[in-house]
Design an enzyme around this catalytic site. Structure first.
Site, PDB file in Angstrom:
ATOM      1  N   HIS A  17      56.707 -13.805  54.000  1.00 21.45           N
ATOM      2  CA  HIS A  17      56.934 -12.545  54.704  1.00 21.45           C
ATOM      3  C   HIS A  17      58.077 -12.584  55.761  1.00 21.45           C
ATOM      4  O   HIS A  17      58.598 -11.692  55.595  1.00 21.45           O
ATOM      5  CB  HIS A  17      55.516 -12.002  55.022  1.00 21.45           C
ATOM      6  CG  HIS A  17      54.529 -11.916  54.345  1.00 21.45           C
ATOM      7  ND1 HIS A  17      53.237 -12.503  54.444  1.00 21.45           N
ATOM      8  CD2 HIS A  17      54.392 -10.989  53.187  1.00 21.45           C
ATOM      9  CE1 HIS A  17      52.388 -12.263  53.420  1.00 21.45           C
ATOM     10  NE2 HIS A  17      53.114 -11.235  52.629  1.00 21.45           N
ATOM     11  N   LYS A  41      38.991  -3.401  50.532  1.00 14.45           N
ATOM     12  CA  LYS A  41      39.020  -4.840  50.335  1.00 14.45           C
ATOM     13  C   LYS A  41      38.446  -5.403  51.631  1.00 14.45           C
ATOM     14  O   LYS A  41      38.390  -4.860  52.837  1.00 14.45           O
ATOM     15  CB  LYS A  41      40.546  -5.205  50.460  1.00 14.45           C
ATOM     16  CG  LYS A  41      41.227  -4.995  49.075  1.00 14.45           C
ATOM     17  CD  LYS A  41      42.619  -5.727  49.279  1.00 14.45           C
ATOM     18  CE  LYS A  41      43.395  -5.938  47.876  1.00 14.45           C
ATOM     19  NZ  LYS A  41      44.772  -6.312  48.144  1.00 14.45           N
ATOM     20  N   ARG A  90      59.231 -11.957  44.259  1.00 15.38           N
ATOM     21  CA  ARG A  90      58.961 -13.398  44.157  1.00 15.38           C
ATOM     22  C   ARG A  90      59.811 -13.938  42.947  1.00 15.38           C
ATOM     23  O   ARG A  90      60.572 -14.394  42.707  1.00 15.38           O
ATOM     24  CB  ARG A  90      57.787 -14.057  44.841  1.00 15.38           C
ATOM     25  CG  ARG A  90      57.540 -13.897  46.087  1.00 15.38           C
ATOM     26  CD  ARG A  90      56.034 -13.959  46.472  1.00 15.38           C
ATOM     27  NE  ARG A  90      55.275 -13.273  45.715  1.00 15.38           N
ATOM     28  CZ  ARG A  90      53.828 -13.070  45.783  1.00 15.38           C
ATOM     29  NH1 ARG A  90      53.113 -13.882  46.633  1.00 15.38           N
ATOM     30  NH2 ARG A  90      53.157 -11.994  45.092  1.00 15.38           N
ATOM     31  N   SER A 128      49.732 -15.096  50.569  1.00 16.99           N
ATOM     32  CA  SER A 128      48.588 -15.495  51.219  1.00 16.99           C
ATOM     33  C   SER A 128      47.508 -15.862  50.529  1.00 16.99           C
ATOM     34  O   SER A 128      46.626 -16.651  51.303  1.00 16.99           O
ATOM     35  CB  SER A 128      48.103 -13.823  51.907  1.00 16.99           C
ATOM     36  OG  SER A 128      49.377 -13.460  52.522  1.00 16.99           O
TER      37      SER A 128
HETATM   38  O1  PNS Z   1      50.634  -6.971  50.560  1.00 13.72           O
HETATM   39  P1  PNS Z   1      50.266  -6.382  49.608  1.00 13.72           P
HETATM   40  O2  PNS Z   1      48.668  -6.193  49.323  1.00 13.72           O
HETATM   41  O3  PNS Z   1      51.003  -6.613  48.271  1.00 13.72           O
HETATM   42  O4  PNS Z   1      50.663  -4.953  49.735  1.00 13.72           O
HETATM   43  C1  PNS Z   1      50.327  -3.659  49.129  1.00 13.72           C
HETATM   44  C2  PNS Z   1      50.781  -2.228  49.610  1.00 13.72           C
HETATM   45  C3  PNS Z   1      50.073  -2.219  51.088  1.00 13.72           C
HETATM   46  C4  PNS Z   1      52.161  -2.042  50.060  1.00 13.72           C
HETATM   47  C5  PNS Z   1      50.029  -1.238  48.668  1.00 13.72           C
HETATM   48  O5  PNS Z   1      48.919  -1.503  48.517  1.00 13.72           O
HETATM   49  C6  PNS Z   1      50.113   0.062  49.444  1.00 13.72           C
HETATM   50  O6  PNS Z   1      51.105   0.707  49.636  1.00 13.72           O
HETATM   51  N1  PNS Z   1      48.790   0.594  49.822  1.00 13.72           N
HETATM   52  C7  PNS Z   1      48.674   1.995  50.409  1.00 13.72           C
HETATM   53  C8  PNS Z   1      48.124   3.197  49.528  1.00 13.72           C
HETATM   54  C9  PNS Z   1      49.213   3.662  48.574  1.00 13.72           C
HETATM   55  O7  PNS Z   1      50.014   4.387  48.881  1.00 13.72           O
HETATM   56  N2  PNS Z   1      48.845   3.384  47.294  1.00 13.72           N
HETATM   57  C10 PNS Z   1      49.982   3.952  46.269  1.00 13.72           C
HETATM   58  C11 PNS Z   1      51.284   3.227  46.041  1.00 13.72           C
HETATM   59  S1  PNS Z   1      50.598   1.945  44.979  1.00 13.72           S
END
Ligand code: PNS
Length: 158
Positions: A17, A41, A90, A128
């Site tokens: 990150h 979560k 990645r 993570s």
């Molecule tokens: O680090 P991660 O868990 O891969 O990040 C995922 C994240 C936070 C970018 C994604 O879950 C997100 O944008 N969540 C907010 C809810 C949302 O906007 N959902 C619609 C798009 S998938």
């Protein structure tokens, strides 16, 4: 001024990150790290802990700030008066989910674009989840997470 949002769960922040954050900070005037408060979560670290670890990890980067957000990412992006999301890619395994997220975001906010940065090779398979697994088994974490995260992970595993 160009601002970009780097969103994620960051449970916890890894050197992968941090690599994306540093490279984004060299491209954009301002990078806002958005830490998701996802009530569905159960993260290992609380929202406050995740935000604080990130603040510590980026303390030397003048144009990077850390905030938490709830709800839709595109709403947070608009709240910050920008339309750019940064995500790290990645390996090929990330591609499908990342495309799905980028396209979904564009379906509800057509002016929002996702910029993908390819993760540096040494972090290609770092996540993570792997870091938490390693921490559970006492693996030396200095190659995987910022210094400030190591003791926090060790404490959590006690
Ligand atoms: O680090 P991660 O868990 O891969 O990040 C995922 C994240 C936070 C970018 C994604 O879950 C997100 O944008 N969540 C907010 C809810 C949302 O906007 N959902 C619609 C798009 S998938």
């Amino acid at each position: 001024m160009s601002t970009a949002i780097y969103p994620g769960s960051f449970d916890p922040v890894t050197l992968g990150h941090l690599d994306i954050i540093k490279r984004s900070a060299a491209i954009f005037d301002h990078v806002v790290i958005g830490v998701l408060n996802n009530t569905a979560k159960k993260p290992l670290f609380s929202l406050e802990e995740r935000v604080n670890m990130l603040k510590d990890a980026v303390s030397e980067l003048d144009n990077v700030s850390v905030e938490s957000f709830e709800g839709l990412l595109v709403d947070f992006v608009k709240q910050k008066n920008t339309n750019v999301i940064i995500r790290g890619l990645r390996a090929l395994t990330d591609f499908d989910l990342e495309m799905q997220m980028a396209q979904s975001n564009r379906m509800v906010a057509s002016d929002v674009d996702t910029v993908f940065l390819s993760t540096s090779l040494q972090y290609s398979y770092l996540s993570s989840s792997i870091v938490k697994e390693y921490a559970r088994y006492g693996v030396d974490l200095k190659e995987f997470v910022p210094e400030c995260v190591i003791s926090k992970l060790i404490d959590k595993m006690k």
